[in-house]
Design an enzyme around this catalytic site. Structure first.
Site, PDB file in Angstrom:
ATOM      1  N   TYR A 113      21.966 -12.952   0.940  1.00 56.49           N
ATOM      2  CA  TYR A 113      20.787 -11.939   0.028  1.00 56.49           C
ATOM      3  C   TYR A 113      19.208 -12.645   0.130  1.00 56.49           C
ATOM      4  CZ  TYR A 113      25.215 -10.021  -2.564  1.00 56.49           C
ATOM      5  OH  TYR A 113      26.000  -9.870  -2.813  1.00 56.49           O
ATOM      6  N   ARG A 143      14.286   0.287  -9.235  1.00 55.26           N
ATOM      7  CA  ARG A 143      14.528   0.288  -8.341  1.00 55.26           C
ATOM      8  C   ARG A 143      15.257   1.125  -7.662  1.00 55.26           C
ATOM      9  NH1 ARG A 143      20.423  -2.883  -7.957  1.00 55.26           N
ATOM     10  NH2 ARG A 143      19.297  -4.517  -8.820  1.00 55.26           N
ATOM     11  N   LEU A 160      27.671  -1.055 -12.703  1.00 56.10           N
ATOM     12  CA  LEU A 160      26.499   0.652 -13.346  1.00 56.10           C
ATOM     13  C   LEU A 160      25.694   1.501 -11.797  1.00 56.10           C
ATOM     14  CD1 LEU A 160      24.252  -1.925 -15.283  1.00 56.10           C
ATOM     15  CD2 LEU A 160      26.231  -1.009 -16.341  1.00 56.10           C
TER      16      LEU A 160
END
Length: 315
Positions: free
Chosen positions: A54, A227, A208
């Site tokens: 990440y 996003r 989600l």
């Protein structure tokens, strides 16, 4: 907040976890990371999930900037390895070399002596399963890792890991971390039944569908700052933003409104209704999002609501 055992272990995890994919160390700065994590911990969350890949280590570093100020015993810290961290041919996968070197890198970035849950981010076709399982067992004996798990493994691969662990006399994996949401239900057919048989729980991510299930993209609009409008972070969103899916989401938003809860809370609560799901990872860029998501922990959906949702989004 409620807590359940993770797999066949004594480790108790909160039903909701806070994650760091595409947020901490990238779209959220260090101070924002700390605010979101502290808000989650204040709400009873005890699982913080991250991975070395990440933001190429920056997510772990962002967490490590303040983790030493927290009570370590109160946190279930989870990280992962597998994806390439450099061009070095050995700086990837699940070989013994990479497993041992990756944990040291993660511990250094996180500024801690151990991680509670170390997860194999994908299955490694290039490394014998016994090599990986033995390496995980050795890390546990060394005290650098307390438990281990996998992420996005098939039912067959999970069975192989458990069988190998038993043959080698090392601890079994206790969890799998797959994507799971109303639009992505593939694990219900194979992974969940096999995990239940082998004593693993799911810690699911993307509940989600990267924000699509909040209703913010209704009509195909991609709001500025979202996003979906970010070309660097929306790589996996095109399928979710299909017009047919968005019409289903609009219907889901109506159901949430009738229940007087947010669409995000409804989507999270749907994931939590599955008994094999121990915890659901949510991401957040603002404290308000954390606080809204936390409300889902104690929601119980009626059978009629579940049926209506699953009719909209069939498996």
């Amino acid at each position: 907040m409620q807590y359940v055992n993770l797999g066949r272990s004594g480790l108790r995890v909160s039903r909701l976890s806070i994650g760091s994919w595409l947020t901490f160390g990238s779209s959220v700065d260090d101070s924002g990371t700390e605010r979101c994590v502290r808000a989650a911990l204040d709400g009873g969350v005890n699982v913080i999930d991250t991975a070395d890949i990440y933001a190429r280590g920056a997510a772990e570093e962002s967490l490590g900037a303040f983790l030493p100020t927290l009570r370590r015993q109160s946190i279930v810290l989870a990280t992962k390895l597998f994806w390439p961290m450099s061009d070095d041919p050995n700086d990837r996968g699940l070989s013994r070399k990479h497993v041992f070197e990756s944990i040291d890198g993660s511990l250094r970035r996180l500024k801690t002596d151990y991680v509670d849950l170390y997860q194999c981010h994908r299955y490694d076709e290039a490394t014998p399963i016994d090599e990986t399982v033995r390496a995980m067992g050795d890390l546990i004996r060394m005290g650098k890792v307390l438990y281990w798990g996998v992420s996005c493994w098939s039912g067959e691969q999970i069975e192989a890991a458990v069988r190998t662990a038993d043959l080698l006399g090392v601890p079994r994996p206790i969890s799998n971390q797959p994507p799971y949401n109303l639009m992505t239900r593939e694990i219900e057919c194979d992974v969940i039944p096999k995990s239940r048989e082998q004593g693993l729980s799911q810690i699911v991510f993307s509940p989600l569908a990267q924000g699509v299930l909040t209703g913010k993209y209704s009509g195909g609009v991609r709001p500025e700052g979202s996003r979906g409008a970010d070309q660097e972070r929306n790589t996996f969103m095109d399928r979710s933003l299909d017009p047919d899916n968005l019409r289903r989401v609009d219907a889901m938003v109506t159901i949430a409104g009738d229940l007087k809860i947010s669409p995000a809370q409804l989507a999270l609560a749907w994931c939590l209704r599955e008994p094999n799901v121990a915890s659901v990872i949510f991401g957040a860029t603002k404290v308000q999002q954390v606080e809204d998501n936390l409300e889902a922990a104690n929601l119980r959906l009626s059978e009629s609501v579940v049926e209506a949702l699953e009719a909209l989004f069939p498996a």
